[in-house]
Design an enzyme around this catalytic site. Structure first.
Site, short mmCIF file in Angstrom:
data_model
loop_
_atom_site.label_atom_id
_atom_site.label_comp_id
_atom_site.label_asym_id
_atom_site.label_seq_id
_atom_site.Cartn_x
_atom_site.Cartn_y
_atom_site.Cartn_z
N HIS A 65 4.69 0.06 10.25
CA HIS A 65 3.77 0.68 11.20
C HIS A 65 3.67 2.19 10.97
O HIS A 65 2.62 2.79 11.23
CB HIS A 65 4.20 0.37 12.64
N ASP A 66 4.73 2.81 10.51
CA ASP A 66 4.66 4.23 10.18
C ASP A 66 3.73 4.47 9.00
O ASP A 66 2.82 5.29 9.05
CB ASP A 66 6.05 4.77 9.87
N VAL A 69 -0.24 4.08 9.32
CA VAL A 69 -1.01 5.06 10.11
C VAL A 69 -1.03 6.36 9.31
O VAL A 69 -0.21 7.24 9.48
CB VAL A 69 -0.39 5.27 11.50
N GLY A 71 -0.09 7.15 6.35
CA GLY A 71 0.98 7.52 5.44
C GLY A 71 2.37 7.49 6.02
O GLY A 71 2.58 7.51 7.23
N SER A 75 5.71 9.77 11.64
CA SER A 75 4.97 10.09 12.86
C SER A 75 5.28 9.11 13.98
O SER A 75 5.23 9.47 15.16
CB SER A 75 3.47 10.11 12.58
N GLU A 87 2.97 7.75 19.29
CA GLU A 87 2.58 6.43 18.79
C GLU A 87 3.45 5.33 19.39
O GLU A 87 3.08 4.15 19.36
CB GLU A 87 2.71 6.37 17.27
N THR A 171 12.92 -17.35 11.67
CA THR A 171 14.37 -17.34 11.50
C THR A 171 14.83 -15.89 11.50
O THR A 171 14.84 -15.24 10.46
CB THR A 171 14.78 -18.04 10.19
N ASP A 176 14.05 -15.25 4.56
CA ASP A 176 13.73 -16.49 3.86
C ASP A 176 12.22 -16.65 3.78
O ASP A 176 11.46 -15.78 4.19
CB ASP A 176 14.37 -17.69 4.55
#
Length: 248
Positions: A65-66, A69, A71, A75, A87, A171, A176
């Site tokens: 997620h960093d 957004v 790069g 942030s 964020e 899991t 896996d």
């Protein structure tokens, strides 16, 4: 650890044109300035995951997620302030993104031995690799030298599946390929997952990964490296935050 549906994007990055930086990042960036940086992060992150094994998946998700957004610039780690809209509480992350405290703990250890040297963005990148390796997933050589953003980046809107983010693992305690096996058996957790195996162009990818855990692991590692190259701040851009939740 069957990856939640976003992570298939990582596996496809290698065949998609992504605006990433040709490596000025290097795997030995801290060899002189903080030679114990990687071992310090490794010990801290593994200690945290040992307390809650599912945190490994959360750290992978946090790095994802960093980077997606604008790069890999840490942030996502910034706390709310009069000048920053965090964020952390944006719809894609609110009540689902976790692991901030593990990054903060690793960073605090680094500040004791090498103050102002190792960026939070690099801590997060290394933490994702260590998280994967700890639960039996692939490891990869992390390229380093990112700097941290000094402001919140615009967090894009995404589909409504994010409310179900706590269910993103089939899991949760090991890495896996059950995610892909479940898709082949028409047991995808979400509609947005199952659509990946519904007669379209991604069917062959799902089938290959369901048959070959080693191929999935190798492609996952390669995709994580490529993701880490997305628009890092380097040189004199940004800063090295001393506390990951606040600008200096």
């Amino acid at each position: 650890m069957a990856t939640f549906h976003y992570f298939l994007l990582l596996l496809l990055i290698s065949s998609v044109a992504v605006n990433h930086t040709q490596a000025q990042l290097t795997t030995n960036f801290y060899a002189s300035s903080c030679p114990n940086a990687l071992s310090t992060i490794r010990t801290s992150i593994r200690t945290g995951i040992a307390r809650e094994r599912r945190m490994a998946a959360s750290l992978l998700r946090l790095h994802f997620h960093d980077c997606f957004v604008q790069g890999c610039d840490a942030s996502i780690l910034l706390d709310q302030s009069p000048t920053i809209t965090t964020e952390k509480t944006a719809p894609p992350n609110d009540k689902s993104a976790r692991g901030y405290q593990l990054i903060d703990a690793a960073k605090a250890q680094l500040e004791r031995i090498c103050p102002g040297v190792v960026s939070c963005a690099d801590v997060l990148a290394v933490a994702a690799k260590e998280a994967s390796a700890y639960v039996g997933g692939p490891a990869w050589d992390v390229k380093l030298g990112r700097r941290d953003s000094t402001a919140r980046r615009r967090c894009p809107a995404v589909g409504g599946d994010d409310a179900l983010a706590p269910l993103d693992l089939v899991t949760p305690n090991s890495f896996d390929n059950n995610y892909f096996r479940d898709l082949v058996q028409r047991k995808g957790l979400l509609v947005s997952d199952q659509v990946l195996y519904s007669g379209g162009s991604t069917n062959s990818i799902v089938e290959e990964y369901s048959r070959s855990p080693s191929r999935f692991s190798a492609d996952f590692a390669a995709a994580m490296v490529r993701m880490g190259d997305i628009q890092p701040l380097m040189g004199s851009a940004g800063q090295i935050r001393r506390i990951c939740g606040a600008v200096n």
